[in-house]
Design an enzyme around this catalytic site. Sequence first.
Site, short mmCIF file in Angstrom:
data_model
loop_
_atom_site.label_atom_id
_atom_site.label_comp_id
_atom_site.label_asym_id
_atom_site.label_seq_id
_atom_site.Cartn_x
_atom_site.Cartn_y
_atom_site.Cartn_z
N TYR A 233 0.84 -1.21 0.00
CA TYR A 233 0.00 0.00 0.00
C TYR A 233 0.88 1.26 0.00
O TYR A 233 1.71 1.43 0.92
CB TYR A 233 -0.90 -0.07 1.25
CG TYR A 233 -1.54 1.20 1.71
CD1 TYR A 233 -2.33 1.97 0.87
CD2 TYR A 233 -1.39 1.62 3.03
CE1 TYR A 233 -2.93 3.13 1.33
CE2 TYR A 233 -2.00 2.77 3.51
CZ TYR A 233 -2.76 3.53 2.65
OH TYR A 233 -3.36 4.67 3.11
N ASP A 318 -1.90 -5.93 9.33
CA ASP A 318 -2.91 -4.92 9.04
C ASP A 318 -4.09 -5.66 8.39
O ASP A 318 -4.00 -6.10 7.24
CB ASP A 318 -2.30 -3.87 8.10
CG ASP A 318 -3.28 -2.76 7.74
OD1 ASP A 318 -4.51 -2.99 7.80
OD2 ASP A 318 -2.83 -1.66 7.36
N ILE A 320 -7.18 -4.58 7.78
CA ILE A 320 -8.22 -3.59 7.44
C ILE A 320 -9.22 -4.12 6.41
O ILE A 320 -10.36 -3.69 6.36
CB ILE A 320 -7.54 -2.27 6.96
CG1 ILE A 320 -8.56 -1.15 6.78
CG2 ILE A 320 -6.74 -2.46 5.70
CD1 ILE A 320 -7.94 0.22 6.52
N LYS A 360 -12.80 0.36 5.32
CA LYS A 360 -13.03 -0.47 4.14
C LYS A 360 -14.23 -1.39 4.32
O LYS A 360 -15.14 -1.42 3.50
CB LYS A 360 -11.78 -1.31 3.83
CG LYS A 360 -10.48 -0.54 3.86
CD LYS A 360 -10.40 0.51 2.76
CE LYS A 360 -9.14 1.35 2.91
NZ LYS A 360 -9.03 2.40 1.91
#
Length: 571
Positions: A233, A318, A320, A360
């Site tokens: 990312y 992570d 998410i 998200k």
Amino acid sequence: MWEACALIFLRIKKKNEETLDSVHNPPTKNHGQISDLAFLIICLQLAPLSVLYIPSQTRRSNQILLHFQHIPPNTPVSSPSLLTDTLKIKMLSAKATCNSHGQDSSYFLGWEEYEKNPYNQLKNPNGIIQMGLAENQLSFDLLESWLKNNPDSAGFKADNHSLFKELALFQDYHGLPAFKNSLAEFMSEIRANKVTFDPKNIVLTAGATSANETLMFCLADPGEAFLLPTPYYPGFDRDLKWRTGAEIVPIHCSSSNSFRITESALKDAYEQAQKQNLKVKGVLVTNPSNPLGTSLSLHELDLLVNFVSSKNIHLISDEIYSGTVFSSPGFVSILEVLKNKGLMNSDVWKRVHIVYSLSKDLGLPGFRVGAIYSNDDMVVSAATKMSSFGLISSQTQYLLSEMLSDKKFTRNYLSENRRRLKQRHEMMEKALQKAGIRCLKGNAGLFSWVDMRHLLSSQTFEGEMELWKKIVYEVGLNISPGSSCHCSEPGWFRVCFANMSKETLVLAMQRLHSFVNSMAKKSKQSRHPQPLNGNPRRSKSLPKWVFSLSFTTPKSGKNRVSCDNKLTTNS
Ligand SMILES: Cc1ncc(COP(=O)(O)O)c(C=O)c1O
């Protein structure tokens, strides 16, 4: 009127003092340097340039800032714009002006181009379609209908009594207990209740951005490193490095095995860090991955646990996108792996930390709701203190505690959202296939990892940039080039599909299809066919910022500021 501006940093240094370290450890006295005033006089002799000189007052005391500007006759020497520009720069700190933020990456530049010319079906039908934004708008109607059915919660009322004052005055940085409870349960539900979360171990943060930065502050000193699988990312350069001074060392993953993490890639990255005198503090993965749109396999998770155990380092996962897994193989959280291996309450259990956010899964990036989950009390305590810099407003916590504690709603939302994501993902993949474009087989996320190697004029990152510019300016689609995600092979692009209507996605795919057809025609006419299935290899010609953002080569790990481009390397 014309104007040519050049901003030059001149380093006037002591004889034989040309070391990079001195940039960061400037001498306290200016022995042997030309005096500031003498230098100013020399500069003022330079015609036809007028020179504005500002003696350096900052810690970089051995640098002199010159601002050269061609000024037409009769213009006052101290042009206001010239003065203010230069002064503005000098008024800011080194951190504020350094470019490890990554704002100059094509990931963010693409957004800027979109902002200048955004597509609108009626008002700007030829504008740029935003496909570089991992936003989930597919289930917004479900959130809106919950709000409509629960007017009291949205109006901050309980039993006909207004909660306005209570919420407005609440300022405890531990967060609302009711919200932490409902968030913990929501996170368990996403993991099919195979793992449970103790609200005591949750630290609330303003989004995953803040969670990642806070964890980095807690776990790494400036100049220490985390290993990250590539592609990753693009925001991580900003979130993990910019203000903390920590470094990212890439774990290079390759298309040859669908960008999976391997033991040798982990070892190589670790050794690379050591060669650069960087102390490795941990590994950070995104599961499911942004930008790959795939969840980590059990084998990869196993490798990661063994690796961080053997090296005695941290693991940040992570997660998410954990609620966006829409097809098999399903999502397995790192906590589940630890549990299955009987490692709960072991040393490594305390060194594994989860990052989560509602940006998200629930599609609420504007609400800025994130969390750190850690089994280490010391990390929880330090992160809680730091969370003061990025708290979630009490209003938001209250509203979401009401929403997430409605189990019927959350169950329905999660399954319906997955169904819609799956449908959208299939729709885009089919349209890309029709245009002769393949994707990495994905099972999660709000994007696909798209293989456009066959459309590159050369299998280099210059070729990738050339194609990206055509796609932004000629086709009118903002997609993210793989190089902005530090991918080590040119020709891959992240294409988002959940931030627009079906009709807009259809149009985007039509535009791409026509572009591919026109390219094929041109290449036939020129009798120089474009290479199909180019040979993927690491190009030495990566754009400068790709590596300048990913890691630097320090002389010594500690006393180094990761802001200076001069220290960057193309490896
Ligand atoms: C992997 C990953 N981590 C963190 C973030 C930041 O999320 P937030 O909006 O919650 O700060 C993003 C956003 O795209 C992301 O993809």
